[in-house]
Design an enzyme around this catalytic site. Structure first.
Site, PDB file in Angstrom:
ATOM      1  N   ASN A  80       0.835  -1.210   0.000  1.00 18.29           N
ATOM      2  CA  ASN A  80       0.000   0.000   0.000  1.00 18.29           C
ATOM      3  C   ASN A  80       0.867   1.258   0.000  1.00 18.29           C
ATOM      4  O   ASN A  80       0.551   2.236  -0.680  1.00 18.29           O
ATOM      5  CB  ASN A  80      -0.967  -0.003   1.190  1.00 18.29           C
ATOM      6  CG  ASN A  80      -2.191  -0.868   0.920  1.00 18.29           C
ATOM      7  OD1 ASN A  80      -3.084  -0.477   0.180  1.00 18.29           O
ATOM      8  ND2 ASN A  80      -2.208  -2.062   1.490  1.00 18.29           N
ATOM      9  N   HIS A 114      -8.439  -0.770   5.951  1.00 24.12           N
ATOM     10  CA  HIS A 114      -8.765  -2.028   6.623  1.00 24.12           C
ATOM     11  C   HIS A 114      -9.394  -2.972   5.602  1.00 24.12           C
ATOM     12  O   HIS A 114     -10.267  -2.559   4.839  1.00 24.12           O
ATOM     13  CB  HIS A 114      -9.735  -1.763   7.780  1.00 24.12           C
ATOM     14  CG  HIS A 114     -10.052  -3.002   8.556  1.00 24.12           C
ATOM     15  ND1 HIS A 114      -9.170  -3.545   9.478  1.00 24.12           N
ATOM     16  CD2 HIS A 114     -11.119  -3.822   8.525  1.00 24.12           C
ATOM     17  CE1 HIS A 114      -9.699  -4.649   9.969  1.00 24.12           C
ATOM     18  NE2 HIS A 114     -10.881  -4.840   9.416  1.00 24.12           N
TER      19      HIS A 114
END
Ligand code: GRF
Length: 196
Positions: free
Chosen positions: A17, A118
């Site tokens: 990420n 998440h």
């Protein structure tokens, strides 16, 4: 072009990420932003070498040094972390696979500045192994959520969500793999929304 938003990324591991965000900035997908530092709580995090390759400054505050008798001394660990964060003067702090809970003091020091990703459709499946939780709950789809960080674990307001189907033969691994590229896109899109 005006002043760029100063972004600090926190990662504990692989750092895919982090790479998506760094490359999103370089490729102009995320406007008005620069990453001023990567911080990891693990000296063996792959994310660190990704930062090095991209000439982004990186820092390690080794969290395991603050663990004794199976107890983690978060307040003591977060003292140097808070100082480091303050010295970087962030406009945004991005949690990207940061596997520790952030304490109250840091969260209160940076209100409306901390964002997390998440791997579930929050409020479903908070905490660890979110993909496995979705599988075990017999869900037909799951996804990821980019959200503001508040004091409740995985609880703050949603910025953006994206969905993936769960297939009959999925395992935690296959599902996580299918979700990951979507996490990258969703984090980049969420930042674009916030920073434009
Ligand atoms: C991602 O699935 C993220 O949602 C999570 O941990 C994983 C980190 O992956 N909570 P990476 O380090 O960004 O590759």
């Amino acid at each position: 072009m005006g002043l760029k938003n100063r972004i600090v990324v926190l990662s504990s591991g692989r750092g895919s990420n982090f790479c998506a965000i760094a490359d999103g900035i370089t490729q102009g997908k995320i406007p008005n932003a620069e990453i001023v530092g990567l911080i990891s709580n693990r000296s063996d995090a792959l994310a660190l070498s990704h930062a090095k390759l991209r000439a982004i400054s990186y820092h390690v505050i080794e969290s395991k040094l603050y663990r004794a008798n199976n107890k983690f001394d978060r307040p003591t660990y977060e003292k140097p972390l808070l100082s480091l964060l303050l010295s970087l003067k962030p406009d945004l702090i991005l949690l990207a696979g940061y596997m520790l809970v952030l304490g109250k003091e840091i969260i209160q020091t940076f209100p409306k500045k901390i964002i997390n990703i998440h791997p579930s459709l929050l409020p479903k499946f908070r905490g660890l192994h979110a993909q496995k939780q979705a599988l075990e709950n017999g869900e037909k789809e799951t996804g990821c959520t980019v959200h503001w960080v508040t004091e409740g674990l995985d609880e703050g307001p949603t910025i953006l969500q994206a969905r993936v189907p769960i297939l009959p033969n999925d395992t935690e691994e296959s599902l996580s793999l299918r979700l990951l590229p979507l996490e990258h896109e969703t984090y980049v899109s969420a930042l674009k929304l916030i920073l434009k």
